[in-house]
Motif scaffolding. Structure first.
Motif, mmCIF file in Angstrom:
data_model
loop_
_atom_site.group_PDB
_atom_site.id
_atom_site.type_symbol
_atom_site.label_atom_id
_atom_site.label_comp_id
_atom_site.label_asym_id
_atom_site.label_seq_id
_atom_site.Cartn_x
_atom_site.Cartn_y
_atom_site.Cartn_z
ATOM 1 N N ILE A 221 0.853 -1.188 0.000
ATOM 2 C CA ILE A 221 0.000 0.000 0.000
ATOM 3 C C ILE A 221 0.890 1.240 0.000
ATOM 4 O O ILE A 221 1.881 1.303 0.721
ATOM 5 N N GLY A 222 0.557 2.190 -0.859
ATOM 6 C CA GLY A 222 1.370 3.393 -0.912
ATOM 7 C C GLY A 222 1.006 4.261 -2.096
ATOM 8 O O GLY A 222 0.273 3.830 -2.990
ATOM 9 N N PRO A 223 1.527 5.484 -2.099
ATOM 10 C CA PRO A 223 1.174 6.433 -3.158
ATOM 11 C C PRO A 223 1.670 5.989 -4.540
ATOM 12 O O PRO A 223 2.541 5.127 -4.628
ATOM 13 N N PRO A 224 1.100 6.582 -5.594
ATOM 14 C CA PRO A 224 1.533 6.253 -6.949
ATOM 15 C C PRO A 224 3.011 6.582 -7.145
ATOM 16 O O PRO A 224 3.531 7.502 -6.509
ATOM 17 N N GLY A 225 3.648 5.837 -7.986
ATOM 18 C CA GLY A 225 5.041 6.122 -8.338
ATOM 19 C C GLY A 225 6.058 5.656 -7.324
ATOM 20 O O GLY A 225 7.232 6.009 -7.400
ATOM 21 N N THR A 226 5.623 4.863 -6.343
ATOM 22 C CA THR A 226 6.580 4.414 -5.332
ATOM 23 C C THR A 226 7.133 3.022 -5.640
ATOM 24 O O THR A 226 7.739 2.378 -4.787
ATOM 25 N N TYR A 356 -2.663 9.724 -2.157
ATOM 26 C CA TYR A 356 -1.646 10.290 -1.252
ATOM 27 C C TYR A 356 -2.015 10.297 0.227
ATOM 28 O O TYR A 356 -1.260 10.798 1.058
ATOM 29 N N PHE A 357 -3.175 9.776 0.572
ATOM 30 C CA PHE A 357 -3.549 9.698 1.981
ATOM 31 C C PHE A 357 -2.476 8.918 2.751
ATOM 32 O O PHE A 357 -1.958 7.934 2.230
ATOM 33 N N THR A 391 4.682 1.254 0.901
ATOM 34 C CA THR A 391 5.781 1.744 0.063
ATOM 35 C C THR A 391 5.841 3.259 0.231
ATOM 36 O O THR A 391 4.818 3.930 0.244
ATOM 37 N N MET A 392 7.043 3.747 0.415
ATOM 38 C CA MET A 392 7.225 5.190 0.666
ATOM 39 C C MET A 392 7.915 5.822 -0.527
ATOM 40 O O MET A 392 8.716 5.180 -1.202
ATOM 41 N N GLN A 393 7.615 7.098 -0.690
ATOM 42 C CA GLN A 393 8.330 7.868 -1.699
ATOM 43 C C GLN A 393 9.822 7.829 -1.352
ATOM 44 O O GLN A 393 10.195 8.058 -0.205
ATOM 45 N N ILE A 394 10.662 7.509 -2.304
ATOM 46 C CA ILE A 394 12.091 7.571 -2.000
ATOM 47 C C ILE A 394 12.620 8.896 -2.527
ATOM 48 O O ILE A 394 12.076 9.462 -3.480
ATOM 49 N N ASP A 395 13.649 9.428 -1.859
ATOM 50 C CA ASP A 395 14.087 10.739 -2.325
ATOM 51 C C ASP A 395 15.068 10.629 -3.478
ATOM 52 O O ASP A 395 15.598 9.576 -3.806
ATOM 53 N N TYR A 396 15.232 11.735 -4.104
ATOM 54 C CA TYR A 396 16.022 11.815 -5.323
ATOM 55 C C TYR A 396 17.429 11.273 -5.124
ATOM 56 O O TYR A 396 17.962 10.566 -5.971
ATOM 57 N N LYS A 397 18.005 11.612 -3.931
ATOM 58 C CA LYS A 397 19.383 11.176 -3.647
ATOM 59 C C LYS A 397 19.498 9.645 -3.726
ATOM 60 O O LYS A 397 20.431 9.105 -4.305
ATOM 61 N N GLU A 398 18.481 8.982 -3.142
ATOM 62 C CA GLU A 398 18.515 7.532 -3.089
ATOM 63 C C GLU A 398 18.418 6.942 -4.503
ATOM 64 O O GLU A 398 19.071 5.970 -4.850
ATOM 65 N N LEU A 399 17.610 7.611 -5.320
ATOM 66 C CA LEU A 399 17.388 7.151 -6.682
ATOM 67 C C LEU A 399 18.652 7.307 -7.523
ATOM 68 O O LEU A 399 18.941 6.503 -8.397
ATOM 69 N N GLN A 400 19.408 8.382 -7.225
ATOM 70 C CA GLN A 400 20.600 8.679 -8.013
ATOM 71 C C GLN A 400 21.846 7.961 -7.485
ATOM 72 O O GLN A 400 22.851 7.911 -8.174
#
Ligand SMILES: Nc1ncnc2c1ncn2[C@@H]1O[C@H](COP(=O)(O)OP(=O)(O)O)[C@@H](O)[C@H]1O
Ligand SMILES: [Mg+2]
Ligand SMILES: [Zn+2]
Length: 510
Positions: A221-226, A356-357, A391-400
Motif C-alpha cells: 500500500i502506498g502512493p503512486p510512483g513508489t 496520497y492519503f 511503500t514510501m516515496q524515495i528521495d532523489y538522492k537515493e534514486l541517483q
C-alpha cells in the motif's frame, strides 16, 4: 466392417482415453455419430465427411456409424476429427488396423484435409503414456508438447493423408524430439528484470523476500510512483527456478488453455497480471467450454492484482475459496473437475482515490472517501494477506545513488535456504509452505523462545487482534525464523511479523 481407434478428451487438466469405433454396413448411405456429444463434435461429422472427400478418399455408399465411448463423459473440442476419419478409413481397409492399437490420435481437420492444432495436447499425451500407449499422432504444430512427455513417441502430422501414410508404416517418419535442457537453459537468459533495478525500498524488499520464502500473500500500500508495480513484476525472479515436474504441471494448464503456442514447455515462473476489468469467470476459470482462469495460469507463480481497489468487489471476493484450497472446483452437468490454483497473491493498492492519503499536503480526500475506497477490500479478503507493507516515496538522492543494489540471484539464494527448511519439515505431509499451516500445525511447528509468549500476548490485547490475525503472525514469524536458520521463534522474529499486521489498524481500523 468394424474398426477401433483411440483418442482422448480433457477433464480439468487430465486426459481421459476415448475409444472411437467405426462400423460400416450395408443399408441406406448414412453417416451417424453417437456417444454423448456436444455440438462441436456433431459438427465434426461434416468436417470429417468433407475432409475425407478432399483428401481423395472416395468411400462406397454405405451406412457408417461412429461411436465415441465411454458414453457418460462429456467430450469437448475438435480433437476427435482425425481419429474419427482414421477409424472410418480403417473400417474400409485403408489403414492397418493392428497399428491403431496403442496409438493415440488427436487433431482437428480442416475441410481441405489439413490437420489443425488443438488445445490440451500435453495432458492428453501424458495420460496416454500413463495408460501404456506407445505412440501418439498429433497436429504438427502441437508436436513439441507431446515430445516433452517421455516414454511415448510423438508424431506430428499436417494432413489426414500424412497420418494414413504414417499409420501404415511407422518407419516412414521420425518421432518428434525436443531438447528439454536447452529449453530450461535459455529461459532465464533473456530475463531483463532484476531486483537490482529497484533503488532503496529496503523494508518492502525485505517483506517481499519473507513473503516469497513462505508463499505468503502480500499487499503493498502506498502512493503512486513508489515502485509497487515495479517490485511486483520482479517477484518471479527471486522465486526458486522451476523444476521439471513443476514445469510439467504448469505447462499442462497452459496447454489446456491453448496458451502454449509453439513453445513446448513453460520454463519460467508464471506472473499473471490481469486488468481490473476482468470478469470473475476469466479470473477463476470455467465457462461454456471450460478453461483455466488467471488463478490457474498463475499456479506455482504469482497472481498480481495491481490497484486492487479498482477491481469489482464481487470479482475479487471469488478468490477467497481458491486462496484457501489451492484448487478451483468447476461443476458441470456431466462433469465436475478442478484446476490447480497454488499461486502467491501479490496486490498493490493506493490508500485513497488520489493516492496520497494520509499526506494532507497532497491529499484532500475526505475520511469517508478513504473508507469507501479501502472498503472495497473486505475484512476476510484482507485477512488473507499475511503481509501488508507500505511503500514510501524515495528521495532523489537515493534514486541517483550509485550504490549497487542486491541482485535477484542473491535474494533467491536466501529464499532457497528457507524453502529447503520448510521442505524438510513438511516432508511426507500435504503442505509445502509455512503459509499453509493450520492452527493445529502452528502449535506443533511454531515453537516460541523464552519470553516471546508475553510479547505476543501484549500485542494481541493492544492491537485487538482476531484469532486469524494471531495465526497469521505466527506463520510469518515461522518464515522469518527459517530465513534466520533458527529453530525457535525469537522476539525479533515475532516483532517483525507483528509489524506486517499493523497496517490493518492504520488503514482499515475504525
Ligand atoms: N525504487 C525505485 N527505484 C528505481 N525506480 C523507481 C523506484 N520507484 C519508482 N521508480 C520508477 O518509477 C516508475 C513508476 O513506478 P511504479 O512501480 O509504476 O509505481 P506504483 O506502481 O507504485 O505507482 C517505475 O517504472 C520506475 O521507473
Ligand atoms: Mg502501479
Ligand atoms: Zn487522497
Amino acid at each position: 466392417m468394424f474398426s477401433k481407434a483411440y483418442s482422448a478428451t480433457i477433464q480439468g487438466i487430465d486426459g481421459i482415453i476415448v475409444s472411437v469405433e467405426a462400423d460400416v454396413s450395408d443399408g441406406l448411405p448414412l453417416f451417424d455419430m453417437v456417444g454423448l456429444l456436444n455440438s462441436e463434435v456433431k459438427e465434426a461429422r461434416e468436417r470429417v465427411r468433407i475432409a475425407l472427400k478432399n483428401s481423395g478418399y472416395m468411400l462406397p455408399a454405405k451406412r457408417i456409424t461412429v461411436n465415441l465411448s465411454p458414453a457418460d463423459i462429456r467430450k469437448e473440442g475438435t480433437v476427435f476429427d482425425l481419429p474419427v476419419a482414421i477409424a472410418i478409413l480403417a473400417a474400409f481397409g485403408h489403414v492397418l488396423e493392428e497399428n491403431l492399437i496403442n496409438t493415440l490420435i488427436i487433431g482437428e481437420l480442416s475441410l481441405n484435409g489439413k490437420v489443425a492444432k488443438v488445445n490440451g495436447v500435453l495432458p492428453l499425451v501424458y495420460s496416454a503414456m500413463e495408460r501404456g500407449f506407445k505412440r501418439c499422432i498429433v497436429p504438427k504444430e502441437n508436436a513439441g508438447e507431446g515430445a516433452v512427455v517421455s516414454g511415448i513417441k510423438t508424431y506430428g502430422v499436417s494432413s489426414l493423408k500424412e497420418a494414413v501414410t504414417l499409420l501404415n508404416d511407422f518407419k516412414s517418419k521420425e518421432p518428434e524430439t525436443i531438447d528439454i535442457k536447452n529449453l530450461f537453459d535459455n529461459s532465464y537468459k533473456e530475463d531483463d528484470l532484476d531486483f537490482s533495478d529497484v533503488a532503496g525500498q529496503f523494508a518492502v524488499k525485505r517483506a517481499i523476500e519473507i513473503a516469497v520464502s513462505g508463499m505468503h500473500n502480500i499487499l503493498m500500500i502506498g502512493p503512486p510512483g513508489t515502485g509497487k508495480t515495479m517490485l511486483a513484476k520482479r517477484i518471479p525472479t527471486i522465486m526458486p527456478k522451476l523444476t521439471f515436474e513443476e514445469s510439467m504441471e504448469i505447462s499442462k494448464i497452459y496447454s489446456v488453455a491453448g496458451l502454449l503456442d509453439r513453445q513446448a514447455l513453460i520454463t519460467k515462473r508464471p506472473f499473471r497480471s490481469p486488468h481490473h476489468t476482468i470478469t470473475s469467470t476469466a479470473l477463476i476459470g470455467g465457462g461454456a467450454i471450460p478453461k483455466p482462469g488467471e488463478i490457474s495460469l498463475a499456479h506455482l507463480g504469482v497472481l498480481f492484482l495491481d490497484e486492487l481497489a479498482e477491481f469489482k468487489k464481487n470479482t475479487i471476493e471469488v478468490l477467497r475459496q481458491p486462496l484457501e484450497e489451492k484448487v478451483v472446483n468447476i461443476s458441470r452437468l456431466n462433469a465436475s473437475f478442478s484446476y490447480p490454483a497454488g499461486f502467491m497473491l501479490v496486490s498493490s493498492i493506493n490508500p485513497c482515490p488520489c493516492g496520497y492519503f494520509p499526506d494532507r499536503n497532497k491529499c484532500n480526500c475526505s475520511l469517508n472517501m478513504v473508507k469507501r475506497y479501502l472498503g472495497k477490500i473486505s475484512k476476510p479478503l484482507l485477512d488473507r494477506f499475511d503481509i501488508c507493507i507500505e511503500t514510501m516515496q524515495i528521495d532523489y538522492k537515493e534514486l541517483q545513488a550509485k550504490k549497487k543494489e542486491e541482485s535477484s540471484a542473491q535474494i533467491r539464494k536466501r529464499i532457497y535456504g528457507a524453502r529447503q527448511i520448510q521442505m524438510e519439515r513438511y516432508k511426507g505431509q500435504d503442505i509445502w509452505f509455512n503459509s499453509q499451516l493450520t492452527p493445529r500445525r502452528i502449535k506443533k511447528y511454531c515453537i516460541l523462545d523464552e519470553g516471546v509468549e508475553d510479547l505476543l500476548e501484549q500485542a494481541f490485547v493492544k492491537m485487538n487482534l482476531s484469532a486469524r490475525a494471531y495465526h497469521r503472525i505466527l506463520k510469518v514469524a515461522r518464515t522469518i525464523a527459517d530465513l534466520d536458520q533458527s529453530k525457535k521463534i525469537s522476539k525479533k522474529h515475532i516483532s517483525e511479523a507483528i509489524c506486517y499486521r499493523s497496517l490493518d489498524a492504520k488503514y482499515w481500523g475504525e
